[in-house]
Enzyme design. Structure first.
Site, PDB file in Angstrom:
ATOM      1  N   GLU A   1     131.926 124.582 103.583  1.00 31.61           N
ATOM      2  CA  GLU A   1     132.106 123.143 103.822  1.00 31.61           C
ATOM      3  C   GLU A   1     131.501 122.733 105.164  1.00 31.61           C
ATOM      4  O   GLU A   1     131.791 123.357 106.204  1.00 31.61           O
ATOM      5  CB  GLU A   1     133.603 122.796 103.793  1.00 31.61           C
ATOM      6  CG  GLU A   1     133.850 121.307 104.047  1.00 31.61           C
ATOM      7  CD  GLU A   1     135.243 120.821 103.653  1.00 31.61           C
ATOM      8  OE1 GLU A   1     136.017 121.598 103.074  1.00 31.61           O
ATOM      9  OE2 GLU A   1     135.524 119.636 103.928  1.00 31.61           O
TER      10      GLU A   1
ATOM     11  N   ASP B   1     144.028 120.716  98.040  1.00 29.91           N
ATOM     12  CA  ASP B   1     145.102 120.123  98.846  1.00 29.91           C
ATOM     13  C   ASP B   1     144.612 118.806  99.453  1.00 29.91           C
ATOM     14  O   ASP B   1     145.380 118.085 100.089  1.00 29.91           O
ATOM     15  CB  ASP B   1     145.623 121.102  99.912  1.00 29.91           C
ATOM     16  CG  ASP B   1     144.579 121.456 100.955  1.00 29.91           C
ATOM     17  OD1 ASP B   1     143.400 121.092 100.786  1.00 29.91           O
ATOM     18  OD2 ASP B   1     144.948 122.101 101.960  1.00 29.91           O
TER      19      ASP B   1
END
Ligand code: KIV
Length: 298
Positions: A196, A58
């Site tokens: 992340e 996304d």
């Protein structure tokens, strides 16, 4: 006998990468290379380069559609780009990223939306962000037969809750929370996990503890694989380059140079030349001239 887990036919031809391949790669210590793609030509190039997994992230909201963050991205945006990627990639494992509000509202909506990635956009798996608060949705999606990749640490869809795009898990208490979340996601049936912007030691610890592969982005060198946003790697995104990105090209600069050169050529009539033009056969041209003089003579 070869211990290479990358599937090949007997003739040595590449075979499609599956979620099981990624697991075997972890087991045999072979690093997994994943990148993002949002369109057909990039998917084609990644596949030709032998990239193991392609994420239709996304992140497309920021690097392709120009939004400030990933929150405005819709299911329709994602499916549109996933379809284009699926037309370009034959071998890589294809993962569709579930956008904000497509899996948070209810478990049944989460399953329905996850299913659309496979049914309408030829993805092999989906990814979604979050830890313990997502376990129910993950279990339901997995039990519908849809492979799920988890995503912990800096989860961009929670940018407002996290107070910006900042690293996570630097304090022991936060890190402990992430370890527990990682174990829960594995237990809920995730086939792999993106980590992340977390400290390298924490990513290493989680990687050692889990049986499923970890894919790091800004998480140091000890994960089972790595992922980058392709536009960052190619130097195509203008707004910022995170510290953890290695730029392998400066395509934005090359694009601007090419566009300027084209503009100059058009302005000085250096493009197109005869080489880029097509011409009528001499006799057809003569016929047209004759018709012109008849048709337009006074
Ligand atoms: O959307 C995305 O590209 C991602 C990667 C950064 C892992 O989630």
């Amino acid at each position: 006998m070869s211990t290479n887990p990358i599937p090949q036919t007997q003739a040595g031809e590449r075979k499609k990468i599956t979620v099981q391949t990624l697991r075997q790669m972890k087991e045999s210590g072979q690093p997994i290379a994943m990148l993002t793609a949002y369109d057909y030509p990039t998917a084609l190039a990644l596949d030709q380069a032998g990239i193991d997994a392609i994420l239709v992230g996304d992140s497309l909201g920021m690097v392709v559609l120009g939004y400030a963050n990933t929150l405005p991205v819709t299911m329709e945006d994602m499916l549109h780009h996933c379809r284009a990627v699926a037309r370009g990639a034959r071998y890589a494992l294809l993962i569709g990223d579930m956008p904000f509000m497509s899996y948070q509202v209810s478990v049944s909506e989460a399953v329905r939306n996850a299913g659309r990635f496979l049914q309408e956009a030829s993805m092999d798996a989906v990814k979604l962000e979050g830890g313990r608060e997502r376990l129910e949705a993950i279990r339901a999606i997995v039990s519908a037969g849809i492979p799920v990749m988890g995503h912990l640490g800096l989860t961009p869809q929670s940018v407002h809750q996290l107070g910006g795009f900042r690293p996570q898990g630097r304090l022991a208490a936060e890190a402990q929370h992430l370890v527990q979340d990682a174990l829960s996601l594995q237990e809920a049936g995730c086939f792999a996990l993106v980590l992340e912007a977390v400290p390298a030691q924490l990513a290493e610890l989680i990687t050692q503890r889990l049986e499923i592969p970890t894919i790091g982005i800004g998480a140091g060198p000890y994960c089972d694989g790595q992922v980058l946003v392709t536009h960052d790697l190619l130097g195509l995104f203008d707004r910022f380059t995170p510290r953890f990105v290695k730029q392998y090209a400066q395509l934005r600069r090359q694009m601007i140079e090419a566009f300027r050169a084209y503009k100059e050529d058009v302005e000085r009539r250096a493009f197109p030349t005869d080489e880029h033009s097509l011409f009528m056969a001499e006799e057809e041209w003569q016929r047209l001239q004759e018709w012109m003089s008849d048709a337009f003579s006074e």
